[in-house]
Scaffold this active site. Sequence first.
Site, PDB file in Angstrom:
ATOM      1  N   ARG A  43     -36.848   6.906 -53.320  1.00 40.44           N
ATOM      2  CA  ARG A  43     -37.375   5.694 -53.992  1.00 40.44           C
ATOM      3  C   ARG A  43     -36.446   4.486 -53.847  1.00 40.44           C
ATOM      4  O   ARG A  43     -36.458   3.587 -54.704  1.00 40.44           O
ATOM      5  CB  ARG A  43     -37.603   5.949 -55.486  1.00 40.44           C
ATOM      6  CG  ARG A  43     -38.752   6.879 -55.752  1.00 40.44           C
ATOM      7  CD  ARG A  43     -38.904   7.172 -57.225  1.00 40.44           C
ATOM      8  NE  ARG A  43     -39.978   8.126 -57.398  1.00 40.44           N
ATOM      9  CZ  ARG A  43     -41.102   7.862 -58.062  1.00 40.44           C
ATOM     10  NH1 ARG A  43     -41.275   6.709 -58.638  1.00 40.44           N
ATOM     11  NH2 ARG A  43     -42.041   8.775 -58.150  1.00 40.44           N
ATOM     12  N   GLU A 179     -28.802  -5.035 -73.797  1.00 41.88           N
ATOM     13  CA  GLU A 179     -29.107  -4.496 -72.462  1.00 41.88           C
ATOM     14  C   GLU A 179     -30.194  -3.440 -72.637  1.00 41.88           C
ATOM     15  O   GLU A 179     -30.801  -3.361 -73.699  1.00 41.88           O
ATOM     16  CB  GLU A 179     -27.840  -3.984 -71.760  1.00 41.88           C
ATOM     17  CG  GLU A 179     -27.027  -2.964 -72.516  1.00 41.88           C
ATOM     18  CD  GLU A 179     -27.544  -1.541 -72.431  1.00 41.88           C
ATOM     19  OE1 GLU A 179     -28.269  -1.129 -73.369  1.00 41.88           O
ATOM     20  OE2 GLU A 179     -27.207  -0.820 -71.486  1.00 41.88           O
ATOM     21  N   GLU A 181     -30.171   0.171 -71.263  1.00 42.94           N
ATOM     22  CA  GLU A 181     -29.949   1.541 -70.778  1.00 42.94           C
ATOM     23  C   GLU A 181     -28.960   2.390 -71.588  1.00 42.94           C
ATOM     24  O   GLU A 181     -29.072   3.629 -71.591  1.00 42.94           O
ATOM     25  CB  GLU A 181     -29.456   1.524 -69.313  1.00 42.94           C
ATOM     26  CG  GLU A 181     -30.478   1.076 -68.289  1.00 42.94           C
ATOM     27  CD  GLU A 181     -30.603  -0.435 -68.193  1.00 42.94           C
ATOM     28  OE1 GLU A 181     -29.658  -1.138 -68.624  1.00 42.94           O
ATOM     29  OE2 GLU A 181     -31.638  -0.919 -67.714  1.00 42.94           O
ATOM     30  N   ASP A 204     -25.749 -13.508 -69.292  1.00 44.38           N
ATOM     31  CA  ASP A 204     -26.465 -14.672 -69.808  1.00 44.38           C
ATOM     32  C   ASP A 204     -26.266 -14.822 -71.308  1.00 44.38           C
ATOM     33  O   ASP A 204     -26.061 -13.842 -72.022  1.00 44.38           O
ATOM     34  CB  ASP A 204     -27.949 -14.651 -69.426  1.00 44.38           C
ATOM     35  CG  ASP A 204     -28.591 -13.294 -69.590  1.00 44.38           C
ATOM     36  OD1 ASP A 204     -28.363 -12.423 -68.726  1.00 44.38           O
ATOM     37  OD2 ASP A 204     -29.277 -13.094 -70.607  1.00 44.38           O
TER      38      ASP A 204
HETATM   39  N1  HPA Z   1     -32.008  -8.680 -72.178  1.00 43.55           N
HETATM   40  C1  HPA Z   1     -31.981  -7.397 -71.857  1.00 43.55           C
HETATM   41  N2  HPA Z   1     -31.199  -6.910 -70.925  1.00 43.55           N
HETATM   42  C2  HPA Z   1     -30.395  -7.750 -70.261  1.00 43.55           C
HETATM   43  C3  HPA Z   1     -30.372  -9.102 -70.544  1.00 43.55           C
HETATM   44  C4  HPA Z   1     -31.228  -9.591 -71.566  1.00 43.55           C
HETATM   45  O1  HPA Z   1     -31.263 -10.789 -71.870  1.00 43.55           O
HETATM   46  N3  HPA Z   1     -29.475  -9.687 -69.710  1.00 43.55           N
HETATM   47  C5  HPA Z   1     -28.964  -8.714 -68.938  1.00 43.55           C
HETATM   48  N4  HPA Z   1     -29.512  -7.529 -69.277  1.00 43.55           N
END
Ligand code: HPA
Length: 234
Positions: A43, A179, A181, A204
């Site tokens: 995959r 995040e 995971e 971010d």
């Molecule tokens: N949200 C969820 N997961 C993420 C984000 C987010 O803004 N930025 C990087 N991984």
Amino acid sequence: MSIHISAKKGEIAKVVLQPGDPLRAKYIAENFLENPRLVSQTRHILYYTGIYKGKEITVGASGMGFPSIGIYSFELYTEYVVDTIIRIGTCGAYTTDLKVFDILNVENAASESTYAKYAWEIEEELLPHQGSIFDVINETAKELSLVTNSTNIHSSDIFYRKNPAIPEIATKYNCPAVEMEAFGLFANAKYLGKNAATILTVSDIIPSGENISADQRETALKPMIELALEAAWK
Ligand code: HPA
């Protein structure tokens, strides 16, 4: 071979570094490991095994979200000799107290997800990192003079949502970033008695909209990659 990983038994090392993105796994393998061998590309989720300072290490992707990391980490822990997975990912900050490029070592992942409950009958909504690799990462960061933040994070099923307010669970457990995971990885490791950590680079800042640009990403993630490799090497 497992259902989703085509590597043969013996082709995956005991320690696995797990970014979300398959091309990041390729980049790490090709730039940081000696003699990297592509051992699975089912995959297009790429897994490479190579040598870091004399020690065999595997780097391979988790994909995005709990279903995906749930599958890959479970098969790594149960079908191969893997005892430690270090997730290396990015996160969004809920607060301007964090800055882009900040590195977080996840102490606990808080989630509204039912993944742990329905997979393993683990009822907690806050799951800690598993085993001693979290401490090894903190010690290694000190040795590398790298500033890291040990913190709780929100592990969410949701990237896009109607209401932009900080979700209740993030406030409840003091999570400055999100995040998708760590909670799934920690749940699998807890159930199986394995080691798991998550290192995140802030990519971010949600309230201001600031983010690391695509071309900054490679260099931005380098300190986290080096930290994970050095910790994995120990
Ligand atoms: N949200 C969820 N997961 C993420 C984000 C987010 O803004 N930025 C990087 N991984």
